[in-house]
Design an enzyme around this catalytic site. Sequence first.
Site, short mmCIF file in Angstrom:
data_model
loop_
_atom_site.label_atom_id
_atom_site.label_comp_id
_atom_site.label_asym_id
_atom_site.label_seq_id
_atom_site.Cartn_x
_atom_site.Cartn_y
_atom_site.Cartn_z
N THR A 171 0.85 -1.19 0.00
CA THR A 171 0.00 0.00 0.00
C THR A 171 0.88 1.24 0.00
O THR A 171 1.96 1.26 0.61
CB THR A 171 -0.91 0.02 1.24
OG1 THR A 171 -1.66 -1.19 1.28
CG2 THR A 171 -1.86 1.19 1.22
N HIS A 212 -2.46 7.24 -13.42
CA HIS A 212 -3.02 6.00 -12.90
C HIS A 212 -4.52 5.94 -13.18
O HIS A 212 -5.13 6.93 -13.57
CB HIS A 212 -2.79 5.88 -11.38
CG HIS A 212 -1.40 5.47 -11.02
ND1 HIS A 212 -0.37 6.38 -10.86
CD2 HIS A 212 -0.85 4.25 -10.79
CE1 HIS A 212 0.74 5.74 -10.55
NE2 HIS A 212 0.48 4.45 -10.50
N HIS A 213 -5.09 4.77 -12.89
CA HIS A 213 -6.52 4.56 -13.02
C HIS A 213 -7.28 5.42 -12.00
O HIS A 213 -6.71 5.90 -11.01
CB HIS A 213 -6.86 3.09 -12.82
CG HIS A 213 -6.33 2.54 -11.52
ND1 HIS A 213 -7.03 2.59 -10.34
CD2 HIS A 213 -5.14 1.95 -11.23
CE1 HIS A 213 -6.31 2.05 -9.37
NE2 HIS A 213 -5.16 1.65 -9.88
N LYS A 220 -7.14 4.93 -8.09
CA LYS A 220 -5.93 5.24 -7.32
C LYS A 220 -6.21 6.44 -6.44
O LYS A 220 -6.44 7.55 -6.93
CB LYS A 220 -4.78 5.52 -8.28
CG LYS A 220 -3.47 5.96 -7.63
CD LYS A 220 -2.77 4.81 -6.97
CE LYS A 220 -1.35 5.21 -6.55
NZ LYS A 220 -0.72 4.17 -5.71
#
Length: 245
Positions: A77, A136-137, A140
Amino acid sequence: MKIALIGYGRMGKAIHTLATQKGHTVTCTIDNPKEWNQMEKPLGLMADVAIEFSTPETATENLFRCLEEKIPVVCGTTGWLEHLEEISKAYKQEQGTLVWAPNFSPGVNLFFSLNQWLAQQMEAFPQYQTSLEEIHHTGKLDKPSGTAIHLAEQLIQAHKGLQAWKEAEAALEETGTIPITSERIEHVTGIHTVSWESEIDQITIRHTAKNRSGFALGAILAAEWIVEQKKRGVYPFNKVLFNTL
């Protein structure tokens, strides 16, 4: 190897699939804090190692819980590293085991090495200004990404002319400040770009993740290392990957 998965989103599922392909067993999954109290026994009695890919808000609590339940953990993470010193102190005091990284992809860790080397070379060429971009997607949550922050911190450490990083909107072309641009676009796994630009040319290095398999592979490699080596302490993944411990 028996694995407990903490966080069962896209990454957790990718790790589950690859772990099974490699002959490992996922013995339990925890996808929200309430599920900790639903476990029949401590994780340390259910699995050899935990792999934690949750959220910035829950990661620290999950790591302390793993320490309490006496299970070594791989944490992928991001967005929690301001607590790393506190976590490291606790793990060392209680003789726990933690492998952490801003990114577990072996390819990204090679990219880190390239980034550091290039920054050292560029110190002799002050006409070049550096910048970072990460995409990023939309799922995120942290921004900039942990990988982008690590890249920026590498630049600062390797190049005496760089003192800080800021999100691009706040950087305002400050001397010695690295601007980081963040974008969130659906279905983009992860793209990180480091650029060095002068009035006459531009040098760019980039890592593009095609899918989550690289992150999953790195996390499983770290878990296998923990189980095989049985070391106590807190270790960054790059030391494990490049066998420099």
